[in-house]
Design an enzyme around this catalytic site. Sequence first.
Site, short mmCIF file in Angstrom:
data_model
loop_
_atom_site.label_atom_id
_atom_site.label_comp_id
_atom_site.label_asym_id
_atom_site.label_seq_id
_atom_site.Cartn_x
_atom_site.Cartn_y
_atom_site.Cartn_z
CE LYS A 199 9.11 26.07 17.91
NZ LYS A 199 9.20 26.51 16.51
CG ASP A 276 10.36 24.10 10.71
OD1 ASP A 276 10.81 24.51 9.63
OD2 ASP A 276 10.85 24.51 11.80
CE LYS A 300 11.47 27.85 11.11
NZ LYS A 300 12.40 26.84 11.66
N GLY A 328 10.58 31.05 12.80
CA GLY A 328 11.75 31.92 12.95
C GLY A 328 13.03 31.11 12.97
O1 OSB Z 1 12.63 24.69 14.35
O2 OSB Z 1 11.56 26.50 14.51
C1 OSB Z 1 12.63 25.89 14.56
C2 OSB Z 1 15.41 28.23 15.71
C3 OSB Z 1 16.45 27.79 14.92
C4 OSB Z 1 16.26 26.73 14.07
C5 OSB Z 1 15.00 26.10 14.01
C6 OSB Z 1 13.95 26.57 14.79
C7 OSB Z 1 14.17 27.63 15.67
C8 OSB Z 1 13.17 28.13 16.58
C9 OSB Z 1 13.33 29.56 17.07
O3 OSB Z 1 12.27 27.47 17.04
C10 OSB Z 1 12.30 30.46 16.52
C11 OSB Z 1 12.65 31.90 16.72
O4 OSB Z 1 13.34 32.50 15.87
O5 OSB Z 1 12.23 32.46 17.74
MG MG Z 2 10.64 24.08 13.95
#
Ligand code: OSB
Ligand code: MG
Length: 408
Positions: A199, A276, A300, A328
């Site tokens: 991603k 998200d 999440k 995450g």
């Molecule tokens: O938008 O998915 C997100 C990390 C911090 C805040 C928002 C996001 C993210 C990531 C990292 O994309 C995902 C991970 O923990 O590897």
């Molecule tokens: Mg995201």
Amino acid sequence: MSILLQHLLHHEFRCAIFSRAMQQLFTSDQVNENGAPPIRVDGVEIRLVRLSLVEPFETSFGKIDSRLIFLICIKAGGLSGWGEVVASEKPLYSYETVGTAFHVIKDFLAPAVLDEPLTGPDDLAKRLSQFRGHNMAKAGLELAFMDLFAQLNNQSLSSLINGERKRIAVGVSLGIQRTTAELLKRVERYVSLGYQRIKLKIKPGWDIDVVNEVRRAYPDILLSVDANSAYTLADADHLRQLDDFGLLMIEQPLQNDDVVDHAQLQKLLKTPLCLDESIVNQRQAKAALDLESCKIINIKIGRVGGYSEAVAIHDLCVARSVPVWCGGMLESGIGRAHNIALASLAGFTLPGDISASARYFERDLISPEVTVAADGTVAVPDEIGLGFKVEVPFIESRTETRVYFSRK
Ligand code: OSB
Ligand code: MG
């Protein structure tokens, strides 16, 4: 004195503060009755633990090089249940911050847990639901309670929620880099480590050309992008160029609380949209699916306020044949262990943002650390509770602030 410590002076429950400057240890072991339900919680401990990231992480809303990890440990009957509040230090991903979560837990959520014995997860969810919002704060407490509850029932977290998978598919989320060459190096690294999906974080000025180059170099990988709300519907023509790259999805292109413009955008694009930020509970998920604002949902636990809501969204999506995956928040191993349990549910058919501990930190807070096998999967532990050992001495060595709430 920090704002956090000032808050504490007004606390009505017994609490003890440890801060590095005080050089004073507080013993928090208060063993009470054994854990047969109803569960009498002896204390709730909060720790703020600073962990450096192995490399900075940049999204459309900013760049960080460390995480202030917010741990919650619920103690009952001599057992400890661990959870993590995934809020960041600044209100950029959502309105919650480490500070707001601290306030809400101290003044409302911890007292609700300490007040009366709890009969189980539903009782806890009901008590927390009287308070509006602050999902990450609620989720942190719920995660800790679920770890405790799983231990009391001699079950793993995965089996407690009826997870079915023994291994889960994972991907990696790659931040914005200074140059495309830097990004390609990282894509190469994670593809060769076996990660099943890459991603790319995008924003205006770091999107079409970058995705084009990555796609040219890797014609066959599962590739997606995440804009973290960096665009508006006025950018539809621009975003439509992404349709050329066979992406698995475009995650949260538009405003963080929107489901209406996303529905318009989805009509204009071939590429599936994934939401998200916009999906903060099961009702919003239903609204998004009813409006056809997206074709995929990122779940999440923190964003939706805990396991119960996360499972409800999962169930809704399964009923409607909508794929989900586990997002995450650059969690420590404690939050990640919970994500692994969640992603063991049957409906999590797409690779999650659940990368190896080493992708985030020099050393994680759990052992063994999370590792990704060469086939891009992570094992779901079947040990009781979290399934990982919490490295308390290491946590202690990195704790910046510790607060303990107990019954009066
Ligand atoms: O938008 O998915 C997100 C990390 C911090 C805040 C928002 C996001 C993210 C990531 C990292 O994309 C995902 C991970 O923990 O590897
Ligand atoms: Mg995201």
